[in-house]
Scaffold this motif. Structure first.
Motif, PDB file in Angstrom:
ATOM      1  N   THR A 177      27.581 -57.415  -3.867  1.00  0.00           N
ATOM      2  CA  THR A 177      28.896 -57.745  -4.695  1.00  0.00           C
ATOM      3  C   THR A 177      29.716 -57.973  -4.178  1.00  0.00           C
ATOM      4  N   SER A 178      30.941 -58.837  -4.579  1.00  0.00           N
ATOM      5  CA  SER A 178      32.512 -59.045  -3.789  1.00  0.00           C
ATOM      6  C   SER A 178      33.190 -58.630  -3.989  1.00  0.00           C
ATOM      7  N   ASP A 179      32.982 -57.077  -3.853  1.00  0.00           N
ATOM      8  CA  ASP A 179      34.650 -56.522  -4.277  1.00  0.00           C
ATOM      9  C   ASP A 179      35.851 -57.050  -3.609  1.00  0.00           C
ATOM     10  N   PHE A 180      35.553 -56.477  -2.126  1.00  0.00           N
ATOM     11  CA  PHE A 180      36.660 -57.394  -1.286  1.00  0.00           C
ATOM     12  C   PHE A 180      36.651 -57.826  -0.676  1.00  0.00           C
ATOM     13  N   ASN A 181      37.584 -58.461   0.062  1.00  0.00           N
ATOM     14  CA  ASN A 181      38.000 -59.892   0.631  1.00  0.00           C
ATOM     15  C   ASN A 181      39.093 -60.002   2.318  1.00  0.00           C
ATOM     16  N   GLU A 182      38.696 -61.107   2.108  1.00  0.00           N
ATOM     17  CA  GLU A 182      39.637 -61.553   4.032  1.00  0.00           C
ATOM     18  C   GLU A 182      40.420 -62.397   3.256  1.00  0.00           C
ATOM     19  N   VAL A 183      41.767 -62.055   3.595  1.00  0.00           N
ATOM     20  CA  VAL A 183      42.944 -62.983   3.153  1.00  0.00           C
ATOM     21  C   VAL A 183      43.791 -63.943   4.220  1.00  0.00           C
ATOM     22  N   PHE A 184      43.840 -64.663   4.395  1.00  0.00           N
ATOM     23  CA  PHE A 184      44.438 -65.512   5.255  1.00  0.00           C
ATOM     24  C   PHE A 184      45.694 -66.088   4.913  1.00  0.00           C
ATOM     25  N   ALA A 241       9.212 -58.546  -5.325  1.00  0.00           N
ATOM     26  CA  ALA A 241       9.434 -58.397  -6.754  1.00  0.00           C
ATOM     27  C   ALA A 241      10.632 -59.358  -7.177  1.00  0.00           C
ATOM     28  N   ASP A 242      11.785 -58.500  -6.378  1.00  0.00           N
ATOM     29  CA  ASP A 242      12.929 -57.915  -6.377  1.00  0.00           C
ATOM     30  C   ASP A 242      13.677 -59.463  -5.878  1.00  0.00           C
ATOM     31  N   TRP A 243      12.808 -59.563  -4.624  1.00  0.00           N
ATOM     32  CA  TRP A 243      13.737 -60.830  -4.336  1.00  0.00           C
ATOM     33  C   TRP A 243      13.552 -62.427  -4.781  1.00  0.00           C
ATOM     34  N   SER A 244      14.158 -63.149  -4.545  1.00  0.00           N
ATOM     35  CA  SER A 244      14.360 -64.412  -5.192  1.00  0.00           C
ATOM     36  C   SER A 244      15.538 -65.152  -3.925  1.00  0.00           C
ATOM     37  N   ASP A 245      15.355 -67.128  -4.348  1.00  0.00           N
ATOM     38  CA  ASP A 245      15.776 -67.757  -3.637  1.00  0.00           C
ATOM     39  C   ASP A 245      16.713 -67.927  -3.487  1.00  0.00           C
ATOM     40  N   SER A 246      17.301 -67.570  -4.549  1.00  0.00           N
ATOM     41  CA  SER A 246      18.891 -68.808  -5.040  1.00  0.00           C
ATOM     42  C   SER A 246      20.049 -67.557  -5.448  1.00  0.00           C
ATOM     43  N   ALA A 247      19.295 -66.228  -5.202  1.00  0.00           N
ATOM     44  CA  ALA A 247      20.262 -64.637  -5.276  1.00  0.00           C
ATOM     45  C   ALA A 247      20.077 -63.618  -5.376  1.00  0.00           C
ATOM     46  N   TYR A 267      18.856 -59.494  -4.228  1.00  0.00           N
ATOM     47  CA  TYR A 267      18.336 -58.584  -4.933  1.00  0.00           C
ATOM     48  C   TYR A 267      18.731 -58.145  -6.360  1.00  0.00           C
ATOM     49  N   GLU A 268      18.560 -58.179  -7.081  1.00  0.00           N
ATOM     50  CA  GLU A 268      18.779 -56.981  -8.194  1.00  0.00           C
ATOM     51  C   GLU A 268      18.533 -55.864  -7.666  1.00  0.00           C
ATOM     52  N   LEU A 269      19.338 -54.907  -8.130  1.00  0.00           N
ATOM     53  CA  LEU A 269      19.979 -53.383  -7.971  1.00  0.00           C
ATOM     54  C   LEU A 269      19.768 -52.549  -9.288  1.00  0.00           C
ATOM     55  N   ASP A 270      19.138 -51.566  -9.198  1.00  0.00           N
ATOM     56  CA  ASP A 270      20.091 -50.194 -10.313  1.00  0.00           C
ATOM     57  C   ASP A 270      20.750 -49.849 -10.402  1.00  0.00           C
ATOM     58  N   GLY A 271      20.916 -49.143 -11.048  1.00  0.00           N
ATOM     59  CA  GLY A 271      22.559 -48.213 -11.043  1.00  0.00           C
ATOM     60  C   GLY A 271      22.200 -46.977  -9.598  1.00  0.00           C
ATOM     61  N   MET A 272      21.021 -46.914  -9.544  1.00  0.00           N
ATOM     62  CA  MET A 272      20.915 -45.434  -8.438  1.00  0.00           C
ATOM     63  C   MET A 272      20.858 -46.376  -7.145  1.00  0.00           C
ATOM     64  N   GLN A 273      20.227 -47.630  -6.941  1.00  0.00           N
ATOM     65  CA  GLN A 273      20.372 -48.209  -5.857  1.00  0.00           C
ATOM     66  C   GLN A 273      21.841 -48.678  -4.823  1.00  0.00           C
ATOM     67  N   HIS A 274      22.004 -49.099  -6.578  1.00  0.00           N
ATOM     68  CA  HIS A 274      23.868 -49.284  -6.350  1.00  0.00           C
ATOM     69  C   HIS A 274      24.651 -48.376  -5.612  1.00  0.00           C
TER      70      HIS A 274
END
Length: 382
Positions: free
Chosen positions: A200-207, A332-338, A340-347
């Motif tokens: 995810t991307s909750d944080f940002n750089e701002v110029f 099995a959780d990996w993909s070329d376009s996105a 990996y998917e995380l469940d709540g505890m991994q997150h």
């Protein structure tokens, strides 16, 4: 503080619970949800001044609302930076014109805010800010140049409150100003999301490249930025801490259930860690209640930050321990376009690695406690 809920508080809690049950179902986008909250008057409960479209509430009623919100299926808030940080700062330091301009849109959920404090070379050490704000010819506005980082929700925000250096050649706490800057300035403000381990991307750089801020949008007067910025940080804890702990309790419950499901609870070391997490969470709650009414201890907010950040990080580690090999992310959780998917505890595990850094690192919190609460010699500054 003698903290208890009255009959009136419980009636307020029941109203909040019923409203959330009726409106928090579904999956509204976050900006629409902020406006829904604003239309019902639920934004700005803690403001001491009514009349901006917000309803008023006692401290215990604010706690009741925060706890019910945390228990509900309502989405994460996008407006909390404006509501809980900027608004109290404007009420304390803003002019009548600034309050009239900015508080009603915050209360209505129409304008979202982000915080322009940290910089690449001035993270928790805000006195090292290098972003500059120079008066333009004519004196009606400033031109802002510099970079901010770890700016939460900057990609959604309409405005940013920016700590910048308005006095050339000034150092440390001197010569700083607190400016309110519109984010809709194409070519002058660039926002770059920072991808985290969670994907995810909750944080940002701002110029800021010559971004404009109006002179009448300086809070606390030119050169008064440090005082205003420190005042704002004092609003950063408070009622929201108790709501945060409701979420922590739910996460702990999931870890306990995972330990039962995997059989890890049979390990006495795991059982001891689970009990310790529960006991420490109860201690954090009582500490938060004790200081909620306004502690005279200058290190109270730093103690609270140290407690919850370390606790939450240990919970993430425990979540992985009780699940064993099943906690890993496999091919099995990996993909070329996105990512990996995380469940709540991994997150939980991955995101909590940052808990002891953002919002003021553990090292900075310990320095504040040592210098301001214990009166130890101050650390030399370069």
């Amino acid at each position: 503080m003698d903290f208890g809920f009255t009959v009136e508080d419980e009636a307020f809690r029941a109203e909040a619970r019923e409203w959330l049950a009726a409106h928090a179902d579904g999956d509204p986008d976050r900006r629409t949800w902020e406006r829904t909250l604003g239309k019902a008057g639920w934004i700005g409960l803690g403001w001491p001044e009514p009349g901006y479209g917000n309803r008023t509430a006692t401290l215990t009623q604010q706690v009741a609302w925060a706890e019910e919100y945390a228990r509900s299926p309502a989405p994460p808030r996008s407006g909390h930076i404006g509501e809980n940080l900027l608004a109290p700062t404007l009420i304390a330091h803003g002019t009548a014109e600034q309050k009239a301009r900015f508080l009603p849109p915050i209360a209505a959920g129409d304008e979202l805010w982000c915080q322009g404090y940290s910089e690449p070379d001035a993270g928790s050490d805000l006195a090292g800010v290098r972003t500059t704000a120079v008066r333009e010819p004519g004196g009606t506005s400033y031109r802002i140049t510099g970079q901010k980082i770890w700016t939460s929700l900057a990609h959604e925000a309409d405005w940013c409150f920016v700590l910048a250096r308005t006095e050339p050649g000034s150092r440390r706490h001197q010569g700083l100003s607190f400016l309110l800057v519109p984010m809709d300035q194409p070519g002058r403000i660039e926002v770059r999301p920072i991808r985290q381990m969670t994907g995810t991307s909750d944080f940002n750089e701002v110029f800021f490249d010559g971004a404009h801020a109006r002179v009448e949008h300086v809070v606390g007067g030119e050169g008064g930025g440090w005082r205003v910025a420190m005042s704002l940080l004092g609003f950063e804890r408070g009622v929201s801490t108790l709501a945060q702990q409701i979420g922590f309790a739910e996460e702990l419950g999931r870890v306990v259930r995972a330990a039962l499901a995997s059989g890890a609870v049979a390990d006495p070391v795991v059982r001891e860690r689970l009990v310790r997490q529960w006991a420490e969470l109860r201690t954090m709650r009582w500490n938060a209640l004790r200081t909620l009414g306004g502690s005279a201890d200058p290190g109270a907010s730093s103690v609270a930050k140290l407690l919850w950040s370390g606790w939450h990080q240990r919970l993430g580690e425990l979540a992985m321990q009780v699940r064993g090999a099943a906690a890993g992310v496999g091919p099995a959780d990996w993909s070329d376009s996105a990512p990996y998917e995380l469940d709540g505890m991994q997150h939980l595990f991955l995101f909590s690695r940052a808990d002891t850094i953002y919002g003021g690192s553990d090292q900075i919190q310990r320095t504040i406690i040592a210098e301001r609460a214990l009166g130890l010699p101050r650390e030399p500054k370069g």
